[in-house]
Scaffold this motif. Structure first.
Motif, mmCIF file in Angstrom:
data_model
loop_
_atom_site.group_PDB
_atom_site.id
_atom_site.type_symbol
_atom_site.label_atom_id
_atom_site.label_comp_id
_atom_site.label_asym_id
_atom_site.label_seq_id
_atom_site.Cartn_x
_atom_site.Cartn_y
_atom_site.Cartn_z
ATOM 1 N N HIS A 95 0.808 -1.211 -0.024
ATOM 2 C CA HIS A 95 -0.068 -0.235 0.189
ATOM 3 C C HIS A 95 0.920 1.141 -0.096
ATOM 4 O O HIS A 95 0.645 2.272 -0.655
ATOM 5 C CB HIS A 95 -0.999 -0.014 1.389
ATOM 6 C CG HIS A 95 -2.021 -0.929 1.034
ATOM 7 N ND1 HIS A 95 -2.756 -1.484 2.271
ATOM 8 C CD2 HIS A 95 -2.670 -1.604 0.033
ATOM 9 C CE1 HIS A 95 -3.636 -2.345 1.777
ATOM 10 N NE2 HIS A 95 -3.763 -2.149 0.544
ATOM 11 N N LEU A 96 1.929 1.337 0.845
ATOM 12 C CA LEU A 96 2.752 2.491 0.854
ATOM 13 C C LEU A 96 3.583 2.739 -0.550
ATOM 14 O O LEU A 96 3.513 3.725 -0.940
ATOM 15 C CB LEU A 96 3.903 2.133 1.963
ATOM 16 C CG LEU A 96 4.807 3.324 2.122
ATOM 17 C CD1 LEU A 96 4.266 4.650 2.428
ATOM 18 C CD2 LEU A 96 5.898 2.972 3.080
ATOM 19 N N PHE A 108 -9.795 1.465 -2.328
ATOM 20 C CA PHE A 108 -9.239 0.082 -2.520
ATOM 21 C C PHE A 108 -8.485 -0.500 -1.328
ATOM 22 O O PHE A 108 -8.578 -1.379 -0.637
ATOM 23 C CB PHE A 108 -8.441 0.047 -3.720
ATOM 24 C CG PHE A 108 -7.497 -1.258 -3.848
ATOM 25 C CD1 PHE A 108 -7.890 -2.477 -4.229
ATOM 26 C CD2 PHE A 108 -6.116 -1.299 -3.363
ATOM 27 C CE1 PHE A 108 -7.303 -3.598 -4.352
ATOM 28 C CE2 PHE A 108 -5.338 -2.429 -3.498
ATOM 29 C CZ PHE A 108 -5.957 -3.492 -3.973
ATOM 30 N N VAL A 109 -7.717 0.731 -0.919
ATOM 31 C CA VAL A 109 -7.046 0.291 0.473
ATOM 32 C C VAL A 109 -7.996 0.032 1.608
ATOM 33 O O VAL A 109 -7.580 -0.853 2.297
ATOM 34 C CB VAL A 109 -6.079 1.787 0.795
ATOM 35 C CG1 VAL A 109 -5.304 1.555 1.948
ATOM 36 C CG2 VAL A 109 -4.978 1.768 -0.397
ATOM 37 N N ALA A 110 -8.757 0.878 1.719
ATOM 38 C CA ALA A 110 -9.676 0.750 2.896
ATOM 39 C C ALA A 110 -10.465 -0.513 2.746
ATOM 40 O O ALA A 110 -10.348 -1.499 3.521
ATOM 41 C CB ALA A 110 -10.799 1.876 3.075
ATOM 42 N N VAL A 111 -10.946 -1.051 1.555
ATOM 43 C CA VAL A 111 -11.486 -2.465 1.415
ATOM 44 C C VAL A 111 -10.639 -3.546 1.680
ATOM 45 O O VAL A 111 -10.730 -4.461 2.369
ATOM 46 C CB VAL A 111 -11.914 -2.363 -0.013
ATOM 47 C CG1 VAL A 111 -12.543 -3.868 -0.393
ATOM 48 C CG2 VAL A 111 -13.259 -1.585 -0.017
ATOM 49 N N ILE A 142 -7.943 -3.623 3.486
ATOM 50 C CA ILE A 142 -7.524 -3.574 4.829
ATOM 51 C C ILE A 142 -8.897 -4.533 5.739
ATOM 52 O O ILE A 142 -8.536 -5.145 6.530
ATOM 53 C CB ILE A 142 -7.346 -2.386 5.506
ATOM 54 C CG1 ILE A 142 -5.888 -1.816 5.003
ATOM 55 C CG2 ILE A 142 -7.138 -2.482 7.202
ATOM 56 C CD1 ILE A 142 -5.575 -0.336 5.452
ATOM 57 N N LEU A 143 -10.110 -3.826 5.456
ATOM 58 C CA LEU A 143 -11.146 -4.201 6.147
ATOM 59 C C LEU A 143 -11.262 -5.765 5.694
ATOM 60 O O LEU A 143 -11.840 -6.481 6.754
ATOM 61 C CB LEU A 143 -12.253 -3.670 5.405
ATOM 62 C CG LEU A 143 -13.608 -4.026 6.170
ATOM 63 C CD1 LEU A 143 -13.675 -4.000 7.675
ATOM 64 C CD2 LEU A 143 -15.132 -3.407 5.379
#
Length: 205
Positions: free
Chosen positions: A146-147, A171-174, A176-177
């Motif tokens: 992600h970074l 996309f990042v939030a999904v 991680i969830l």
């Protein structure tokens, strides 16, 4: 294969720190050395699993039949009298006595049951075959990915518009969830007392 154990207080909002693979029993009077002694043996882990799923005392005879069934991977009704007798002797002479000494169970006239202290802790087995990626390493890889992509998006997207920053954030939030939900499900599956079979028998190595 990597096998580690994590202990947590069984109370809402009081989960122990999950960093690393340390064993912790917060707010529990059970001695750490006794807890580690108890869970070092598979038969005692199976016994605790069965007792956690029972709301009333269980006889050693019933425990013997069930533990043999788990060890030999056969239905309880197919357990022979000699197999049950051998397990009964091992439980009565060694394992139940050790559990009583360590404060995990109490013996009653109608069987044995877990003490309140033993019921208050949750025992998680973290079974990681060599081919699997441990969760700590998985999150490290996910975070690094992600970074790296975020830096690239911030550097390129404003000028080219190739990747909308908002879409990348979603996309990042999904991801991680989804990872957190998968980890939570795995963690529950690896908890002694959850499900019909002990965690180490449900996990395919």
């Amino acid at each position: 294969m990597e096998l580690t154990t994590r202990l947590e207080p069984d109370a809402d909002g009081s989960d122990a720190d999950e960093s690393g693979t340390d064993e912790t029993v917060d707010s529990s009077p059970l001695k750490m050395t006794d807890v580690l002694t108890v869970i070092s043996n598979s038969r005692r882990r199976f016994l605790i699993h069965h007792l956690k799923r029972s709301e009333s005392p269980v006889t050693i005879g019933e425990l013997s039949r069930q533990l043999v069934a788990w060890e030999l991977d056969k239905p309880p009704e197919l357990v022979s009298a000699s197999e049950r007798k051998n397990m009964y002797n091992a439980l009565a002479q060694t394992h139940v006595r050790r559990l009583v000494e360590c404060g995990f169970v109490v013996e009653r006239r109608d069987g044995i049951e877990l003490t309140p202290d033993a019921r208050r802790i949750r025992i998680h087995l973290d079974i990681a075959p060599d081919r699997d990626v441990p969760w700590s390493r998985y999150y490290l890889i996910l975070g690094g990915f992600h970074l790296a992509v975020s830096v690239a998006v911030l550097a390129v997207a404003p000028s080219s518009g190739a990747i909308p920053i908002g879409a990348w954030g979603v996309f990042v939030a999904v991801s991680i969830l989804a990872s957190a939900l998968a980890h939570r499900y795995y963690k529950k599956q690896m908890c002694i007392g959850e499900g019909d079979r002990p965690p180490e028998l449900r996990h395919e190595l």
